[in-house]
Write a protein that holds these residues in place. Structure first.
Motif, PDB file in Angstrom:
ATOM      1  N   ASP A   1     -18.208  18.082  12.921  1.00  0.00           N
ATOM      2  CA  ASP A   1     -18.252  19.446  13.454  1.00  0.00           C
ATOM      3  C   ASP A   1     -16.962  20.200  13.126  1.00  0.00           C
ATOM      4  O   ASP A   1     -16.982  21.376  12.765  1.00  0.00           O
ATOM      5  N   LEU A   2     -15.829  19.505  13.224  1.00  0.00           N
ATOM      6  CA  LEU A   2     -14.541  20.126  12.930  1.00  0.00           C
ATOM      7  C   LEU A   2     -14.503  20.640  11.493  1.00  0.00           C
ATOM      8  O   LEU A   2     -13.979  21.728  11.225  1.00  0.00           O
ATOM      9  N   PHE A   3     -15.064  19.871  10.569  1.00  0.00           N
ATOM     10  CA  PHE A   3     -14.972  20.219   9.152  1.00  0.00           C
ATOM     11  C   PHE A   3     -16.159  21.029   8.639  1.00  0.00           C
ATOM     12  O   PHE A   3     -16.323  21.181   7.426  1.00  0.00           O
ATOM     13  N   LYS A   4     -16.967  21.574   9.554  1.00  0.00           N
ATOM     14  CA  LYS A   4     -18.076  22.426   9.118  1.00  0.00           C
ATOM     15  C   LYS A   4     -17.594  23.708   8.449  1.00  0.00           C
ATOM     16  O   LYS A   4     -18.332  24.338   7.698  1.00  0.00           O
TER      17      LYS A   4
ATOM     18  N   PRO B   1     -13.034  16.653   3.880  1.00  0.00           N
ATOM     19  CA  PRO B   1     -11.722  16.314   3.318  1.00  0.00           C
ATOM     20  C   PRO B   1     -11.248  14.904   3.634  1.00  0.00           C
ATOM     21  O   PRO B   1     -10.392  14.377   2.936  1.00  0.00           O
ATOM     22  N   TRP B   2     -11.760  14.307   4.703  1.00  0.00           N
ATOM     23  CA  TRP B   2     -11.310  12.970   5.099  1.00  0.00           C
ATOM     24  C   TRP B   2     -12.378  11.945   4.760  1.00  0.00           C
ATOM     25  O   TRP B   2     -13.546  12.104   5.133  1.00  0.00           O
ATOM     26  N   GLY B   3     -11.961  10.876   4.084  1.00  0.00           N
ATOM     27  CA  GLY B   3     -12.864   9.773   3.788  1.00  0.00           C
ATOM     28  C   GLY B   3     -12.673   8.647   4.797  1.00  0.00           C
ATOM     29  O   GLY B   3     -11.842   8.731   5.709  1.00  0.00           O
ATOM     30  N   PRO B   4     -13.413   7.549   4.640  1.00  0.00           N
ATOM     31  CA  PRO B   4     -13.297   6.427   5.585  1.00  0.00           C
ATOM     32  C   PRO B   4     -11.924   5.763   5.579  1.00  0.00           C
ATOM     33  O   PRO B   4     -11.560   5.086   6.542  1.00  0.00           O
ATOM     34  N   ASP B   5     -11.131   5.971   4.517  1.00  0.00           N
ATOM     35  CA  ASP B   5      -9.796   5.370   4.473  1.00  0.00           C
ATOM     36  C   ASP B   5      -8.860   5.954   5.529  1.00  0.00           C
ATOM     37  O   ASP B   5      -7.900   5.304   5.947  1.00  0.00           O
ATOM     38  N   VAL B   6      -9.156   7.192   5.993  1.00  0.00           N
ATOM     39  CA  VAL B   6      -8.303   7.817   7.007  1.00  0.00           C
ATOM     40  C   VAL B   6      -8.259   6.977   8.278  1.00  0.00           C
ATOM     41  O   VAL B   6      -7.222   6.880   8.936  1.00  0.00           O
ATOM     42  N   ASN B   7      -9.379   6.320   8.612  1.00  0.00           N
ATOM     43  CA  ASN B   7      -9.442   5.496   9.822  1.00  0.00           C
ATOM     44  C   ASN B   7      -8.547   4.264   9.730  1.00  0.00           C
ATOM     45  O   ASN B   7      -8.317   3.585  10.721  1.00  0.00           O
ATOM     46  N   HIS B   8      -8.039   3.980   8.521  1.00  0.00           N
ATOM     47  CA  HIS B   8      -7.120   2.858   8.338  1.00  0.00           C
ATOM     48  C   HIS B   8      -5.759   3.347   7.820  1.00  0.00           C
ATOM     49  O   HIS B   8      -4.957   2.562   7.317  1.00  0.00           O
ATOM     50  N   THR B   9      -5.544   4.670   7.975  1.00  0.00           N
ATOM     51  CA  THR B   9      -4.256   5.282   7.630  1.00  0.00           C
ATOM     52  C   THR B   9      -3.508   5.696   8.879  1.00  0.00           C
ATOM     53  O   THR B   9      -2.279   5.733   8.899  1.00  0.00           O
TER      54      THR B   9
END
Length: 631
Positions: free
Chosen positions: A331-334, A340-348
């Protein structure tokens, strides 16, 4: 908006092209009409849109086909003039002029056309019945105007419509056949609605509508005017107004109404205020404002930027759990054209037990993006409407460019808030585990990370002398033969080796002697996997001997193979060394791990160890932190 407008008049001989231009200029019908009028320029201060306007005449008798083609290519709008009492001149509009113009213009950038029926003083009937099917057939035709050069009827209106067709074109906004907004226009206005919906409840309340009105038109709406607007929507749309606020459907309906009533400029004013060009794309100037980046400087978000990002987070954290679920992130990135954020962000950055990005992790990711790629950060802030909501000239107002690092070294203090640590080591030495441990993940938690979701960065906060700072860890891929400037440019270096692998330390020793032995960048050796049996390293010196010889800290034992969250003392030490690279910390020798940890916890000791180090606080950043702690 364009800086000027170029209008070209074409049509069959004797239809009155030149007379129209001369009647506009002299405000009377000319007694003698030349074959062709010279190009004239109407100054900006006498045009309704305050834009200089060039009017160009075409004469078949005086100009070649090649000259005509050149003028078509330069024109912003073309008026095809016909005589209302001459059927042949009307037929030539579709049989000759429109095909000729289309052949000479690019399909993706067709110029708007205006059909001009001159000599209306000679007939009692209108030509509109004949012209309307032509207008419906060709989408490039903006409008049709009947006028009379002799009676001065609709002359100034004709050129106003021509100017308007360039500055406020209908084509990108509205489909006359379907009588509705075009998809690209709906998409742009939807983003504008979401940016303006400050509390994200799907409704523009009176305060939000007034802010929107003031932002776009520099004046608020009176309470009665607000009610009148909502009443117009209520009468035409069942769900256009909800809870006494304007819904997205109502917002779109209003703009449809403006366009249908010929007030395109209202919608275009809104679109341009929110950064859109004539093709309904956000302009490069809006997304990527100029920002000066001297060498050896870094980029950070300032106080207002963090407050803005805090408001964006709060706006989308619907369940108030201080974390963003996947749906809340979506919703934020609608308002973005892509995710802009991929799944790697959750491990960054830091996440909660469900793997959702926490409030602290969210701010960390923005801090990381601003540090590594300030242009991308500016772009993202542009999509979110930072400059509009905070009434700034551009997103560049959100960025602080830090002073040259050499000045920090000379003064032995820094006002920076973000410090970079490059983590080097051979394959399998434990670099990735070292990064993930900073985010609070033990080895068991790290094993659940998918290979394609791994990140080479980790960023979180540490406290140094009571100040909260960001430490950015970057895992450098092991390639001893080539380390780029980016691999070497940092505030502190970690050299990681596996105590259980006899060949692991060799890489660290070589990298240090090749790149860092004469560097001013502080280095720390990390003895990873310290829960395993330590074996003798194949290097000529043991890691302890190597560190003693080069006046480095003794190797720091590290493991994340435990049930609880990993100890974070080492990250505080790294941040402190990055802040004060000249202090005696570089050559301190702690006899064992317990003493090193005790040193870290004793701020008095660290103050003594720092040569000339003073406790200072950046007022704006401290104020921002204080505000955040009130949450």
């Amino acid at each position: 908006m364009r800086k000027d407008v170029r209008i070209l008049l074409v049509g069959e001989p004797k239809v009155g092209k030149t007379s129209l231009i001369m009647s506009l200029v002299s405000e009377e019908f000319p007694d003698e009409v030349p074959l062709r009028a010279e190009e004239i320029t109407i100054p900006a201060d006498v045009t309704p849109e305050r834009v200089p306007t060039h009017i160009v005449d075409y004469s078949e008798a005086e100009q070649s086909d090649e000259q005509l083609y050149q003028e078509i290519s330069k024109a912003n709008v073309i008026c095809i003039v016909y005589s209302v009492n001459n059927k042949k001149s009307i037929e030539k509009v579709t049989s000759h002029w429109i095909p000729l113009i289309n052949d000479r213009t690019d399909k993706d950038s067709r110029v708007p056309l205006i059909l001009v029926g001159n000599k209306s003083d000679l007939v009692e009937h209108s030509s509109m019945e004949t012209i309307l099917p032509i207008m419906n057939q060709y989408q490039d035709i903006e409008t049709c105007v009947e006028c009379s050069a002799k009676n001065l009827k609709n002359i100034s209106e004709l050129f106003y419509y021509a100017q308007k067709a360039v500055l406020h074109p209908t084509g990108p906004l509205y489909c006359p056949e379907q009588k509705e907004l075009k998809p690209s226009c709906i998409k742009s206005l939807t983003r504008i609605f979401k940016v303006s919906d400050l509390d994200n409840d799907g409704i523009l309340n009176d305060n939000e509508l007034n802010f929107f009105q003031r932002t776009c038109f520099n004046t608020p709406l009176a309470p009665q005017a607000l009610e009148d607007v909502k009443n117009v929507v209520r009468r035409n749309m069942a769900d256009g107004v909800k809870d006494n606020g304007l819904s997205l459907k109502g917002f779109l309906f209003l703009h449809t109404l403006f366009i249908q009533r010929g007030r395109h400029e209202t919608t275009w004013t809104v679109l341009r205020r929110f950064g859109y060009d004539d093709d309904l794309e956000l302009t490069q100037e809006y997304l990527f404002p100029m920002i000066k980046m001297p060498p050896d400087c870094t980029t950070e978000l300032n106080h207002n930027a963090y407050l803005f990002l805090q408001s964006v987070f709060d706006k989308h954290d619907k369940d108030r759990d201080c974390a963003l679920s996947p749906d809340e992130v979506k919703d934020l990135f609608k308002v973005f054209p892509y995710m802009p954020w991929g799944p790697d962000v959750n491990h960054t950055v830091c996440t909660n037990e469900q793997g959702w990005i926490t409030y602290q992790g969210y701010l960390s990711q923005w801090t990381l993006t601003t540090y590594l790629d300030v242009q991308r950060s500016l772009e993202y802030l542009g999509y979110l409407g930072y400059s509009i909501i905070y009434e700034q000239e551009s997103q560049a107002a959100a960025i602080t460019v830090t002073r040259n690092k050499r000045i920090d070294l000379q003064k032995k203090q820094t006002q920076r808030s973000v410090f970079r640590c490059n983590v080097l080591g051979g394959r399998g030495s434990g670099k990735s585990a070292f990064l993930q441990a900073f985010l609070g993940k033990n080895l068991q938690g790290q094993r659940r990370i998918r290979e394609d979701h791994k990140s080479f960065y980790a960023i979180s906060t540490t406290y140094v002398y009571g100040q909260e700072k960001y430490l950015l860890l970057h895992e450098v891929m092991p390639d001893f033969d080539f380390l780029s400037e980016a691999d070497l440019a940092c505030d502190v270096v970690c050299l990681v080796y596996d105590i259980n692998n006899p060949g692991s330390f060799e890489y660290c020793a070589k990298v240090y002697k090749q790149y860092f032995i004469d560097s001013k960048t502080p280095c720390v050796v990390i003895a990873a996997k310290s829960d395993l049996h330590e074996v003798r390293q194949h290097h000529s010196l043991s890691p302890h001997e190597f560190c003693r010889k080069h006046k480095l800290h003794p190797p720091q034992p590290f493991t994340c193979s435990m049930a609880e969250a990993p100890n974070k003392d080492i990250y505080t030490r790294l941040t402190t060394m990055a802040m004060y690279p000249h202090s005696r910390l570089r050559c301190m020798c702690a006899s064992n791990r317990h003493m090193a940890q005790a040193d870290l916890k004793n701020s008095t000791f660290w103050l003594r160890a720092s040569v000339g180090a003073t406790v200072f606080a950046v007022l704006g950043f401290a104020m921002y932190r204080a505000l955040l702690k009130q949450r």
